[in-house]
Design a protein around this motif. Structure first.
Motif, PDB file in Angstrom:
ATOM      1  N   GLY A  41      34.739  35.186  55.229  1.00 13.68           N
ATOM      2  CA  GLY A  41      35.926  35.903  54.797  1.00 13.68           C
ATOM      3  C   GLY A  41      37.237  35.546  55.442  1.00 13.68           C
ATOM      4  N   ASP A  42      37.241  34.745  56.522  1.00 16.11           N
ATOM      5  CA  ASP A  42      38.492  34.620  57.262  1.00 16.11           C
ATOM      6  C   ASP A  42      39.471  33.603  56.690  1.00 16.11           C
ATOM      7  N   PHE A  43      38.970  32.551  56.019  1.00 15.73           N
ATOM      8  CA  PHE A  43      39.898  31.520  55.534  1.00 15.73           C
ATOM      9  C   PHE A  43      39.195  30.643  54.515  1.00 15.73           C
ATOM     10  N   TRP A  44      39.744  30.593  53.265  1.00 16.10           N
ATOM     11  CA  TRP A  44      39.144  29.761  52.230  1.00 16.10           C
ATOM     12  C   TRP A  44      40.112  28.714  51.707  1.00 16.10           C
ATOM     13  N   ASN A  45      41.396  28.985  51.787  1.00 20.22           N
ATOM     14  CA  ASN A  45      42.417  28.120  51.202  1.00 20.22           C
ATOM     15  C   ASN A  45      43.775  28.529  51.764  1.00 20.22           C
ATOM     16  N   TRP A  46      44.848  27.939  51.277  1.00 19.35           N
ATOM     17  CA  TRP A  46      46.178  28.290  51.770  1.00 19.35           C
ATOM     18  C   TRP A  46      46.586  29.706  51.391  1.00 19.35           C
ATOM     19  N   GLY A  47      46.011  30.221  50.327  1.00 20.61           N
ATOM     20  CA  GLY A  47      46.301  31.585  49.921  1.00 20.61           C
ATOM     21  C   GLY A  47      47.622  31.728  49.188  1.00 20.61           C
ATOM     22  N   MET A  48      47.873  32.935  48.720  1.00 25.68           N
ATOM     23  CA  MET A  48      49.171  33.266  48.125  1.00 25.68           C
ATOM     24  C   MET A  48      49.450  34.742  48.384  1.00 25.68           C
ATOM     25  N   HIS A  49      50.736  35.091  48.362  1.00 31.00           N
ATOM     26  CA  HIS A  49      51.130  36.481  48.578  1.00 31.00           C
ATOM     27  C   HIS A  49      51.996  36.920  47.409  1.00 31.00           C
ATOM     28  N   CYS A  50      51.526  37.926  46.671  1.00 30.30           N
ATOM     29  CA  CYS A  50      52.239  38.450  45.504  1.00 30.30           C
ATOM     30  C   CYS A  50      51.951  39.945  45.429  1.00 30.30           C
ATOM     31  N   GLU A  51      52.981  40.765  45.530  1.00 23.51           N
ATOM     32  CA  GLU A  51      52.785  42.214  45.549  1.00 23.51           C
ATOM     33  C   GLU A  51      52.113  42.713  44.273  1.00 23.51           C
ATOM     34  N   GLU A  52      52.509  42.168  43.128  1.00 21.81           N
ATOM     35  CA  GLU A  52      51.912  42.583  41.863  1.00 21.81           C
ATOM     36  C   GLU A  52      50.412  42.284  41.841  1.00 21.81           C
ATOM     37  N   LEU A  53      50.070  41.087  42.275  1.00 23.83           N
ATOM     38  CA  LEU A  53      48.663  40.679  42.318  1.00 23.83           C
ATOM     39  C   LEU A  53      47.884  41.541  43.309  1.00 23.83           C
ATOM     40  N   LEU A  54      48.494  41.800  44.459  1.00 21.32           N
ATOM     41  CA  LEU A  54      47.844  42.595  45.495  1.00 21.32           C
ATOM     42  C   LEU A  54      47.570  44.009  45.006  1.00 21.32           C
ATOM     43  N   ASN A  55      48.542  44.605  44.316  1.00 18.47           N
ATOM     44  CA  ASN A  55      48.358  45.960  43.796  1.00 18.47           C
ATOM     45  C   ASN A  55      47.248  46.004  42.742  1.00 18.47           C
ATOM     46  N   GLU A  56      47.201  44.977  41.886  1.00 20.52           N
ATOM     47  CA  GLU A  56      46.168  44.930  40.863  1.00 20.52           C
ATOM     48  C   GLU A  56      44.783  44.771  41.493  1.00 20.52           C
ATOM     49  N   LEU A  57      44.714  43.926  42.514  1.00 18.36           N
ATOM     50  CA  LEU A  57      43.441  43.737  43.215  1.00 18.36           C
ATOM     51  C   LEU A  57      42.965  45.042  43.853  1.00 18.36           C
ATOM     52  N   ASN A  58      43.880  45.729  44.496  1.00 16.20           N
ATOM     53  CA  ASN A  58      43.513  46.980  45.151  1.00 16.20           C
ATOM     54  C   ASN A  58      43.101  48.053  44.155  1.00 16.20           C
ATOM     55  N   SER A  59      43.656  47.983  42.951  1.00 16.25           N
ATOM     56  CA  SER A  59      43.253  48.945  41.926  1.00 16.25           C
ATOM     57  C   SER A  59      41.833  48.669  41.443  1.00 16.25           C
ATOM     58  N   LEU A  60      41.446  47.392  41.412  1.00 15.18           N
ATOM     59  CA  LEU A  60      40.095  47.026  40.998  1.00 15.18           C
ATOM     60  C   LEU A  60      39.080  47.263  42.096  1.00 15.18           C
ATOM     61  N   ARG A  61      39.507  46.969  43.333  1.00 19.68           N
ATOM     62  CA  ARG A  61      38.594  47.105  44.476  1.00 19.68           C
ATOM     63  C   ARG A  61      39.404  47.560  45.689  1.00 19.68           C
ATOM     64  N   PRO A  62      39.567  48.853  45.857  1.00 19.10           N
ATOM     65  CA  PRO A  62      40.400  49.373  46.951  1.00 19.10           C
ATOM     66  C   PRO A  62      39.957  48.831  48.310  1.00 19.10           C
ATOM     67  N   ASN A  63      40.965  48.462  49.122  1.00 11.22           N
ATOM     68  CA  ASN A  63      40.705  47.939  50.475  1.00 11.22           C
ATOM     69  C   ASN A  63      39.745  46.758  50.455  1.00 11.22           C
ATOM     70  N   PHE A  64      39.933  45.861  49.488  1.00  7.72           N
ATOM     71  CA  PHE A  64      39.017  44.736  49.285  1.00  7.72           C
ATOM     72  C   PHE A  64      38.880  43.843  50.510  1.00  7.72           C
ATOM     73  N   ASN A  65      39.909  43.792  51.356  1.00  9.96           N
ATOM     74  CA  ASN A  65      39.874  42.873  52.500  1.00  9.96           C
ATOM     75  C   ASN A  65      39.821  43.593  53.838  1.00  9.96           C
ATOM     76  N   ALA A  66      39.495  44.858  53.829  1.00  9.64           N
ATOM     77  CA  ALA A  66      39.586  45.671  55.046  1.00  9.64           C
ATOM     78  C   ALA A  66      38.746  45.089  56.180  1.00  9.64           C
ATOM     79  N   GLY A  67      39.423  44.641  57.237  1.00 14.95           N
ATOM     80  CA  GLY A  67      38.760  44.191  58.449  1.00 14.95           C
ATOM     81  C   GLY A  67      38.142  42.813  58.409  1.00 14.95           C
ATOM     82  N   VAL A  68      38.155  42.146  57.231  1.00 13.24           N
ATOM     83  CA  VAL A  68      37.462  40.857  57.146  1.00 13.24           C
ATOM     84  C   VAL A  68      38.390  39.690  56.829  1.00 13.24           C
ATOM     85  N   SER A  69      39.609  39.955  56.346  1.00 14.18           N
ATOM     86  CA  SER A  69      40.522  38.856  56.015  1.00 14.18           C
ATOM     87  C   SER A  69      41.938  39.396  55.923  1.00 14.18           C
ATOM     88  N   ASP A  70      42.893  38.475  55.708  1.00 14.02           N
ATOM     89  CA  ASP A  70      44.273  38.898  55.496  1.00 14.02           C
ATOM     90  C   ASP A  70      44.593  39.091  54.013  1.00 14.02           C
TER      91      ASP A  70
END
Length: 305
Positions: A41-70
Motif C-alpha cells: 500500500g505505500d507506493f505504486w506509482n507517481w500518483g495524482m492529487h485531485c479533490e474531485e477524484l478524492l471525494n468520489e473515492l471516499n464516497s465509494l469507500r470511506p477512508n480507503f487509505n486510512a493508515g496504509v498510504s497517502d
C-alpha cells in the motif's frame, strides 16, 4: 503459455529492435528490487492529487487509505475508470486485464472498488508477480501472471477492459503493445491508458492513434498538474512517503536508483527537482533509462471497434 515458450517468443519478437532485451531486462531488474523492499500500500506509482477524484473515492469507500498510504497512487488508478460507460454493478460481468501491474496493488485496489467477474495482472518482473500472487491473489477472481506487454499470453477477445498505468514508457515497441491490446480485447471493449510523455513519445502516441484502426479514441485528459501536485506532497518533509522510505531496509543499488529520500521513485525529475546525487548520476551517465525529460502526463481511453 509457459515461461520457456514466452522467452523463445521474446527473442524472435525483439530481433529487429536494437537493445530491446537489454531494456526489458533493466526494467525488470529495477522492479525486482522494488518488490524486495516495498510494503503493502505505500507506493505504486507517481500518483495524482485531485479533490474531485478524492471525494468520489471516499464516497465509494470511506477512508480507503486510512493508515496504509497517502492516497495518491489510488487516485491515479481510479482515474483509469473515468469515462468508461459502465455503472458500478456492470463491472461484475467484466473480464479485466492490467498490463504492467507491478506488484499488483493497484489492480487489487480497483477490484475491491468495482468487483469485476475476473481480473488478471501481468508484469515482466518475476519478483513482483511472485509477491502479488503470494499476498493478493484471490482464486479465479484475481490472479497475476509473468509475461511481456508486447506478447500477451492470452486468447483473442479474452477481455472486456485492459488498463495500463505508468508503464508503457518503458516498452521498446509501443505499437506492438497496442496491437496486442487490440487483439485480446473483445469488440466493444475498452482500453484505458495513463502514462507520462516526453515530446517524442507523445508525437509517436498521436501517430499510433491514427494508424491503428481497431481503436476509436474517445477520451483524453491531461492530468500533468494533478500528478505534479502528488509528487510535491510526497517530496515534502515529514510526508507519508518520506517516512516510509526512511524506515525501509533496502539494498544499496535500490538506494542509489531511488536517490536521496527516494526522490527518483517519487517522480522528482518530473517537477524539476535536482539533488546532489541526481547531478552526479547525470555527469557519470548512469541515470536510469526510465528517468527521461518528460513534460506531460495523460489519460487516454479507447474503444475496440
Amino acid at each position: 503459455m509457459t515461461n520457456g515458450n514466452a522467452a523463445t517468443g521474446l527473442r524472435d519478437l525483439n530481433a529487429g529492435i536494437p537493445g530491446a532485451d537489454q531494456i526489458k531486462g533493466a526494467v525488470s531488474a529495477v522492479y525486482d528490487d522494488v518488490a524486495s523492499w516495498s510494503r503493502t500500500g505505500d507506493f505504486w506509482n507517481w500518483g495524482m492529487h485531485c479533490e474531485e477524484l478524492l471525494n468520489e473515492l471516499n464516497s465509494l469507500r470511506p477512508n480507503f487509505n486510512a493508515g496504509v498510504s497517502d492516497g495518491f497512487s489510488e487516485q491515479l488508478y481510479f482515474q483509469t475508470l473515468r469515462g468508461l460507460p459502465y455503472a458500478k454493478s456492470e463491472f461484475k460481468t467484466l473480464n479485466v486485464l492490467e498490463v504492467g501491474c507491478g506488484m499488483g496493488e493497484g489492480l487489487n485496489f480497483l477490484t475491491r472498488l468495482v468487483d469485476p467477474a475476473r481480473a488478471v495482472g501481468l508484469d515482466i518482473s518475476t519478483a513482483a508477480i511472485r509477491r502479488a500472487n503470494a499476498l493478493l491473489a484471490r482464486g479465479d477472481r484475481l490472479t497475476y501472471v509473468e509475461g511481456d506487454a508486447e506478447r500477451l499470453p492470452f486468447a483473442d477477445g479474452e477481455f472486456d477492459l485492459v488498463i495500463n498505468v505508468e508503464s508503457s514508457h518503458n516498452y521498446p515497441d509501443v505499437e506492438r503493445f497496442f496491437r496486442e491490446v487490440s487483439r485480446v480485447l473483445k469488440p466493444g471493449g475498452h482500453f484505458s491508458h495513463i502514462d507520462v510523455f516526453d515530446p517524442r513519445s507523445y508525437v509517436r502516441f498521436t501517430k499510433l492513434q491514427q494508424e491503428i484502426a481497431d481503436f476509436e479514441w474517445i477520451h483524453e485528459r491531461d492530468v500533468t498538474e494533478n500528478v505534479k501536485s502528488a509528487i510535491r506532497r510526497r517530496m515534502a518533509p515529514g510526508s507519508f512517503f518520506r517516512k516510509e522510505y526512511a524506515r525501509k531496509q533496502m539494498p544499496i543499488r535500490a538506494r542509489i536508483i531511488g536517490g536521496i529520500g527516494g526522490a527518483h521513485y517519487a517522480g522528482a525529475d518530473f517537477i524539476g527537482h535536482k539533488d546532489a546525487l541526481s547531478r552526479v548520476l547525470e555527469i557519470a551517465r548512469i541515470r536510469p533509462r526510465f528517468v527521461g525529460e518528460y513534460e506531460s502526463y495523460r489519460h487516454h481511453l479507447a474503444r475496440r471497434a
